[in-house]
Design an enzyme around this catalytic site. Structure first.
Site, PDB file in Angstrom:
ATOM      1  N   LYS A  87      13.457   3.759  -7.857  1.00  0.00           N
ATOM      2  CA  LYS A  87      13.487   3.649  -6.386  1.00  0.00           C
ATOM      3  C   LYS A  87      14.760   2.913  -5.973  1.00  0.00           C
ATOM      4  O   LYS A  87      15.030   1.801  -6.426  1.00  0.00           O
ATOM      5  CB  LYS A  87      12.241   2.877  -5.938  1.00  0.00           C
ATOM      6  CG  LYS A  87      11.857   3.085  -4.507  1.00  0.00           C
ATOM      7  CD  LYS A  87      10.506   2.411  -4.255  1.00  0.00           C
ATOM      8  CE  LYS A  87      10.018   2.600  -2.853  1.00  0.00           C
ATOM      9  NZ  LYS A  87       8.816   1.801  -2.590  1.00  0.00           N
TER      10      LYS A  87
HETATM   11  C1  E4P Z   1       7.179   2.737   0.326  1.00  0.00           C
HETATM   12  O1  E4P Z   1       7.464   3.109  -0.795  1.00  0.00           O
HETATM   13  C2  E4P Z   1       6.980   1.328   0.702  1.00  0.00           C
HETATM   14  O2  E4P Z   1       6.491   0.630  -0.399  1.00  0.00           O
HETATM   15  C3  E4P Z   1       5.974   1.121   1.777  1.00  0.00           C
HETATM   16  O3  E4P Z   1       5.403   2.335   2.226  1.00  0.00           O
HETATM   17  C4  E4P Z   1       6.348   0.160   2.834  1.00  0.00           C
HETATM   18  O4  E4P Z   1       5.316   0.074   3.761  1.00  0.00           O
HETATM   19  P1  E4P Z   1       5.114  -1.146   4.767  1.00  0.00           P
HETATM   20  O5  E4P Z   1       5.909  -0.870   5.984  1.00  0.00           O
HETATM   21  O6  E4P Z   1       3.645  -1.122   5.072  1.00  0.00           O
HETATM   22  O7  E4P Z   1       5.570  -2.388   4.058  1.00  0.00           O
END
Ligand code: E4P
Length: 217
Positions: A87
């Site tokens: 990622k």
């Molecule tokens: C995506 O890979 C992120 O981990 C995640 O969806 C972030 O979400 P949040 O806005 O609830 O922190």
């Protein structure tokens, strides 16, 4: 539509896996910290534990913000387990890293996508997934779902293979709306996934069926 769970909590990951509908897991440094997983070695071990608990893709985020650092970290993460998806944040060096890993056939997930331009660039660089954060856009009074629609349109125009991974899902309706639009994947909390099965008429209908069955026995 693939279902990923957005957590580093092993119990929740196992619960979703037991349901039989889980296609993968996304994590980020904040989700790791929330579970009390800190320190490089513990974090790496936790990624392996997650991979062993599920069958699909497991996104593991680099914390470097320069190209060389991302390459080094991403290679280490990818070598941990075949299910790891590296990622990478949507920044200039991140684009270079996406291209680097794409050329090596290492799966990537470009995170922190908030515009169609960013999604287009990530697809050009060969990202396996792009993660538009719809909940965080909604939080600032911007329509997160529109972003998913616009990316869908652009990717379809050019048959980009990059998968749209709707992220920052906050509730069950987000999942349904993303499915209507045609997001390839959604990643959300267990509560949003479990919300899909709830309907009061199902509960009252089942109660009546069971009561009527007992009457005849
Ligand atoms: C995506 O890979 C992120 O981990 C995640 O969806 C972030 O979400 P949040 O806005 O609830 O922190």
């Amino acid at each position: 539509m693939k279902f990923f769970i957005d957590t580093a909590n092993l119990n929740q990951i196992k619960e979703a896996q037991d349901l039989g509908v889980l296609d993968g897991v996304t994590t980020n440094p904040s989700l790791m910290a929330k579970e009390g997983i800190t320190g490089a070695n513990n974090i790496l071990k936790h990624y392996v534990d997650i991979c062993e608990a599920v069958e699909g893709d497991v996104s593991a985020e680099v914390i470097s913000v320069d190209f060389q650092g991302m390459v080094k970290e991403g290679e280490q993460l990818a070598s941990l387990h075949p299910q790891i998806v590296v990622k990478i944040p949507m920044i200039k060096d991140g684009i270079k890293a996406l291209k680097y890993f794409s050329d090596l056939n290492i799966k990537t997930n470009c995170t922190l996508i908030f515009s169609v331009g960013q999604a287009l660039l990530a697809a050009k660089a060969g990202a396996t997934f792009v993660s538009p954060f719809i909940g965080r856009l909604d939080d600032i009074s911007t329509d997160g779902l529109s972003l998913i629609s616009e990316i869908r349109e652009i990717y379809d125009n050019y048959a980009f293979e990059t998968e749209i991974l709707a992220a920052s899902i906050r509730h069950t309706m987000h999942i349904i709306d993303c499915a209507k639009i045609g997001a390839d994947v959604m990643t959300g909390p267990l509560s949003a996934i479990m919300g899909l099965l709830k309907h009061p008429l199902t509960d009252s209908g089942l109660k009546k069926f069971l009561e009527d069955y007992k009457k005849g026995n």
